[in-house]
Design a protein around this motif. Structure first.
Motif, PDB file in Angstrom:
ATOM      1  N   PHE A 182       0.866  -1.177   0.000  1.00  0.00           N
ATOM      2  CA  PHE A 182       0.000   0.000   0.000  1.00  0.00           C
ATOM      3  C   PHE A 182       0.906   1.231   0.000  1.00  0.00           C
ATOM      4  CE2 PHE A 182      -2.525  -3.442   1.605  1.00  0.00           C
ATOM      5  CZ  PHE A 182      -3.734  -3.263   0.951  1.00  0.00           C
ATOM      6  N   ALA A 183       1.362   1.585  -1.202  1.00  0.00           N
ATOM      7  CA  ALA A 183       2.391   2.612  -1.344  1.00  0.00           C
ATOM      8  C   ALA A 183       1.819   3.870  -1.979  1.00  0.00           C
ATOM      9  CB  ALA A 183       3.544   2.076  -2.194  1.00  0.00           C
ATOM     10  N   LEU A 184       2.386   4.999  -1.587  1.00  0.00           N
ATOM     11  CA  LEU A 184       1.991   6.286  -2.153  1.00  0.00           C
ATOM     12  C   LEU A 184       2.323   6.329  -3.643  1.00  0.00           C
ATOM     13  CD1 LEU A 184       1.010   9.213  -1.484  1.00  0.00           C
ATOM     14  CD2 LEU A 184       3.419   9.791  -1.148  1.00  0.00           C
ATOM     15  N   GLY A 185       1.383   6.814  -4.436  1.00  0.00           N
ATOM     16  CA  GLY A 185       1.644   7.036  -5.853  1.00  0.00           C
ATOM     17  C   GLY A 185       1.692   5.782  -6.703  1.00  0.00           C
ATOM     18  N   ASP A 186       0.915   4.760  -6.336  1.00  0.00           N
ATOM     19  CA  ASP A 186       0.894   3.522  -7.119  1.00  0.00           C
ATOM     20  C   ASP A 186      -0.041   3.694  -8.317  1.00  0.00           C
ATOM     21  OD1 ASP A 186       1.047   0.970  -8.083  1.00  0.00           O
ATOM     22  OD2 ASP A 186      -0.032   0.025  -6.420  1.00  0.00           O
ATOM     23  N   GLY A 187       0.382   4.517  -9.265  1.00  0.00           N
ATOM     24  CA  GLY A 187      -0.459   4.798 -10.424  1.00  0.00           C
ATOM     25  C   GLY A 187      -0.686   3.588 -11.300  1.00  0.00           C
ATOM     26  N   ILE A 272      -6.611  -5.418  -4.285  1.00  0.00           N
ATOM     27  CA  ILE A 272      -6.944  -4.438  -3.251  1.00  0.00           C
ATOM     28  C   ILE A 272      -5.992  -3.236  -3.229  1.00  0.00           C
ATOM     29  CG2 ILE A 272      -7.343  -4.090  -0.794  1.00  0.00           C
ATOM     30  CD1 ILE A 272      -9.436  -5.820  -2.248  1.00  0.00           C
ATOM     31  N   PRO A 273      -4.661  -3.419  -3.274  1.00  0.00           N
ATOM     32  CA  PRO A 273      -3.803  -2.224  -3.246  1.00  0.00           C
ATOM     33  C   PRO A 273      -4.083  -1.248  -4.384  1.00  0.00           C
ATOM     34  CG  PRO A 273      -2.514  -4.180  -2.765  1.00  0.00           C
ATOM     35  CD  PRO A 273      -3.860  -4.661  -3.223  1.00  0.00           C
ATOM     36  N   GLY A 274      -4.296  -1.757  -5.591  1.00  0.00           N
ATOM     37  CA  GLY A 274      -4.600  -0.875  -6.710  1.00  0.00           C
ATOM     38  C   GLY A 274      -5.943  -0.194  -6.555  1.00  0.00           C
ATOM     39  N   LEU A 275      -6.920  -0.914  -6.020  1.00  0.00           N
ATOM     40  CA  LEU A 275      -8.242  -0.331  -5.794  1.00  0.00           C
ATOM     41  C   LEU A 275      -8.156   0.807  -4.783  1.00  0.00           C
ATOM     42  CD1 LEU A 275     -11.266  -0.713  -6.537  1.00  0.00           C
ATOM     43  CD2 LEU A 275     -11.450  -2.197  -4.530  1.00  0.00           C
ATOM     44  N   VAL A 276      -7.370   0.617  -3.726  1.00  0.00           N
ATOM     45  CA  VAL A 276      -7.169   1.673  -2.734  1.00  0.00           C
ATOM     46  C   VAL A 276      -6.416   2.849  -3.355  1.00  0.00           C
ATOM     47  CG1 VAL A 276      -6.004   2.257  -0.564  1.00  0.00           C
ATOM     48  CG2 VAL A 276      -7.264   0.102  -0.764  1.00  0.00           C
ATOM     49  N   ALA A 277      -5.381   2.549  -4.131  1.00  0.00           N
ATOM     50  CA  ALA A 277      -4.569   3.613  -4.731  1.00  0.00           C
ATOM     51  C   ALA A 277      -5.376   4.484  -5.685  1.00  0.00           C
ATOM     52  CB  ALA A 277      -3.375   3.000  -5.469  1.00  0.00           C
ATOM     53  N   LEU A 296      -6.069   1.967   7.840  1.00  0.00           N
ATOM     54  CA  LEU A 296      -4.616   2.112   7.949  1.00  0.00           C
ATOM     55  C   LEU A 296      -3.950   1.883   6.596  1.00  0.00           C
ATOM     56  CD1 LEU A 296      -2.190   2.622   9.780  1.00  0.00           C
ATOM     57  CD2 LEU A 296      -2.151   0.169  10.293  1.00  0.00           C
ATOM     58  N   GLU A 297      -4.455   0.932   5.821  1.00  0.00           N
ATOM     59  CA  GLU A 297      -3.891   0.676   4.492  1.00  0.00           C
ATOM     60  C   GLU A 297      -4.079   1.886   3.584  1.00  0.00           C
ATOM     61  OE1 GLU A 297      -4.576  -4.182   4.560  1.00  0.00           O
ATOM     62  OE2 GLU A 297      -6.104  -2.863   3.701  1.00  0.00           O
ATOM     63  N   ALA A 298      -5.237   2.543   3.673  1.00  0.00           N
ATOM     64  CA  ALA A 298      -5.474   3.739   2.865  1.00  0.00           C
ATOM     65  C   ALA A 298      -4.531   4.865   3.262  1.00  0.00           C
ATOM     66  CB  ALA A 298      -6.928   4.183   3.011  1.00  0.00           C
ATOM     67  N   ILE A 299      -4.336   5.057   4.550  1.00  0.00           N
ATOM     68  CA  ILE A 299      -3.428   6.104   5.023  1.00  0.00           C
ATOM     69  C   ILE A 299      -2.008   5.830   4.535  1.00  0.00           C
ATOM     70  CG2 ILE A 299      -2.344   7.024   7.109  1.00  0.00           C
ATOM     71  CD1 ILE A 299      -5.127   6.733   8.452  1.00  0.00           C
ATOM     72  N   ALA A 300      -1.600   4.552   4.546  1.00  0.00           N
ATOM     73  CA  ALA A 300      -0.273   4.200   4.032  1.00  0.00           C
ATOM     74  C   ALA A 300      -0.126   4.606   2.570  1.00  0.00           C
ATOM     75  CB  ALA A 300      -0.033   2.699   4.181  1.00  0.00           C
ATOM     76  N   ALA A 301      -1.230   4.523   1.821  1.00  0.00           N
ATOM     77  CA  ALA A 301      -1.224   4.889   0.401  1.00  0.00           C
ATOM     78  C   ALA A 301      -1.484   6.374   0.179  1.00  0.00           C
ATOM     79  CB  ALA A 301      -2.266   4.062  -0.350  1.00  0.00           C
ATOM     80  N   GLY A 302      -1.553   7.151   1.269  1.00  0.00           N
ATOM     81  CA  GLY A 302      -1.744   8.592   1.141  1.00  0.00           C
ATOM     82  C   GLY A 302      -3.163   9.013   0.842  1.00  0.00           C
ATOM     83  N   LYS A 303      -4.142   8.194   1.247  1.00  0.00           N
ATOM     84  CA  LYS A 303      -5.544   8.500   0.978  1.00  0.00           C
ATOM     85  C   LYS A 303      -6.256   8.908   2.263  1.00  0.00           C
ATOM     86  CE  LYS A 303      -5.141   7.351  -3.315  1.00  0.00           C
ATOM     87  NZ  LYS A 303      -5.342   8.321  -4.410  1.00  0.00           N
ATOM     88  N   PRO A 304      -7.022  10.003   2.238  1.00  0.00           N
ATOM     89  CA  PRO A 304      -7.783  10.381   3.430  1.00  0.00           C
ATOM     90  C   PRO A 304      -8.908   9.386   3.696  1.00  0.00           C
ATOM     91  CG  PRO A 304      -8.379  11.790   1.589  1.00  0.00           C
ATOM     92  CD  PRO A 304      -7.236  10.939   1.118  1.00  0.00           C
ATOM     93  N   VAL A 305      -9.347   9.342   4.938  1.00  0.00           N
ATOM     94  CA  VAL A 305     -10.344   8.365   5.366  1.00  0.00           C
ATOM     95  C   VAL A 305     -11.527   9.081   6.000  1.00  0.00           C
ATOM     96  CG1 VAL A 305     -10.789   6.394   6.884  1.00  0.00           C
ATOM     97  CG2 VAL A 305      -8.562   6.624   5.764  1.00  0.00           C
TER      98      VAL A 305
END
Length: 380
Positions: A182-187, A272-277, A296-305
């Motif tokens: 779950f990484a930031l910027g996984d375009g 799931i990681p791509g869907l979150v990203a 927590l996974e969304a926050i790891a990917a830089g997404k607000p919750v």
């Protein structure tokens, strides 16, 4: 030390508890091996098939197939799990889903991990038989264990309040997150998930099984219908049906949201990681989450919750999201608008979210859990 880990009640890897077990099994196996110890998995053939990649290096002690059925499985755990662990030569028994499966008088030092006690907070969550089990047998067993682990402070508080567990015997060991997945910027991952799932419009993601009333889908739909974000966003519901899909579809039709809401069902873990990203924000509005791993996974990917102001979600999300009253549809509608339109919040989550998540690694969770098991077994 030989540590028996019971796999019953973990949904064969298809839930948050299943994710927890997938993360813990290899870490416990490696940690034990460093000092000459061994992990012994207790489970059915179906359990072993589900967790086969995570059981490399572990022994297996097979339980009868009848254990896969809820009522008979719970009974077998109560009466036979301890003997099964002792027969496998275990020094310590770990029950990683102890809010679902426990052993009465197991006959060896035992650690139970409790993920949530939503059944005490959500009316009508279970039928009469399960309610009897949860309210009478579960507390008796848990209070007899040498140590208990709670995945959050909120769950620890519920264990004290509802089960009368001694606070000093409850160790808070939070869940972790795989910050590499779950990484930031996984375009690339986001584009792949969008293409696979046919998602075109910007979307808000609720990653949760379809369960009523605990996961609160109907209030969320009504809040979405009342929010202006419905005009330019889709709401995506991803998760297995636990008996609520028909209710949700009926509410969609009543609200006229069929074109604005997608129900994806259960998804393979790799999506799931791509869907979150690819999401604008993640939604977590369950009435009582014991942790809230997708948040927590969304926050790891830089997404607000957008999170419910209930259960453990406030301690998991902190100030990297928007909290709402999960029982107030107007408050939820306003929060939906804010989590989409608040650009300073989105920028702060992109900046601070990955670091926040790295403080909660699965490695740390595994180390702390193994240390607790060693302590009850008299091993340092």
């Amino acid at each position: 030390m030989r540590l028996a880990v019971a796999l019953g009640g973990t949904d064969w890897g298809r839930s948050g508890i299943g994710t927890y077990v997938r993360a813990m099994l290899p870490r416990l196996t490696r940690g034990l091996a460093r000092t000459g110890g061994r992990l012994v998995a207790l489970g059915t053939a179906r359990d072993f098939a589900a967790y086969d990649p995570e059981l490399v290096g572990a022994e297996r002690a097979v339980a009868p197939a009848v254990v896969d059925t809820p009522a008979l499985g719970a009974s077998w755990y109560l009466a036979r799990c301890g003997a099964h662990a002792r027969g496998a030569g275990a020094d310590v028994l770990l029950l990683p889903a102890a809010n679902r499966r426990v052993a009465l008088r197991p006959g060896l030092p035992t650690v139970g991990v409790v993920h949530d006690l939503a059944q005490f907070n959500v009316p009508d969550k279970y039928d009469r038989l399960r309610t009897t089990y949860v309210r009478w047998l579960l507390p008796k067993a848990l209070r007899s264990f040498e140590a208990l682990a709670a995945v959050s402070q909120a769950t620890r508080g519920d264990m004290v309040s509802f089960l009368s567990c001694a606070p000093e015997r409850i160790h808070v060991i939070p869940n972790g997150v795989d910050a590499d997945r779950f990484a930031l910027g996984d375009g690339a991952g986001a584009a792949w998930a969008r293409e696979r799932l046919g998602l075109k419009a910007p979307y808000l993601l609720y990653l949760s099984r379809l369960e009523h009333p605990g996961k609160n889908h109907l209030r969320l739909l009504r809040a979405f219908a009342a929010s202006p974000v419905r005009e330019d966003h889709q709401l995506v519901l991803a998760g297995a049906d636990w008996g609520a899909e028909q209710l949700i579809r009926e509410e969609l039709q009543r609200l006229g949201l069929q074109e604005r809401v997608r129900i994806l069902g259960y998804l393979e873990d790799g999506l799931i990681p791509g869907l979150v990203a690819g999401a604008e924000a993640l939604i977590a509005v369950g009435l009582c989450e014991g942790f809230g791993l997708p948040a927590l996974e969304a926050i790891a990917a830089g997404k607000p919750v957008l999170a419910a102001r209930a259960g453990a979600l406030p301690e998991v999300v902190g100030d990297l999201g928007v909290l709402c009253d999960p029982l107030d549809e107007q408050d939820m509608a306003a929060a939906l608008t804010r989590v989409v339109r608040d650009e300073p919040l989105a920028a702060r989550v992109r900046r601070e979210g990955p670091g926040h998540a790295r403080q909660r690694s699965w490695d740390r969770t595994g180390d702390d859990l193994l240390a607790l098991c060693r302590s009850v077994g008299g091993v340092r």
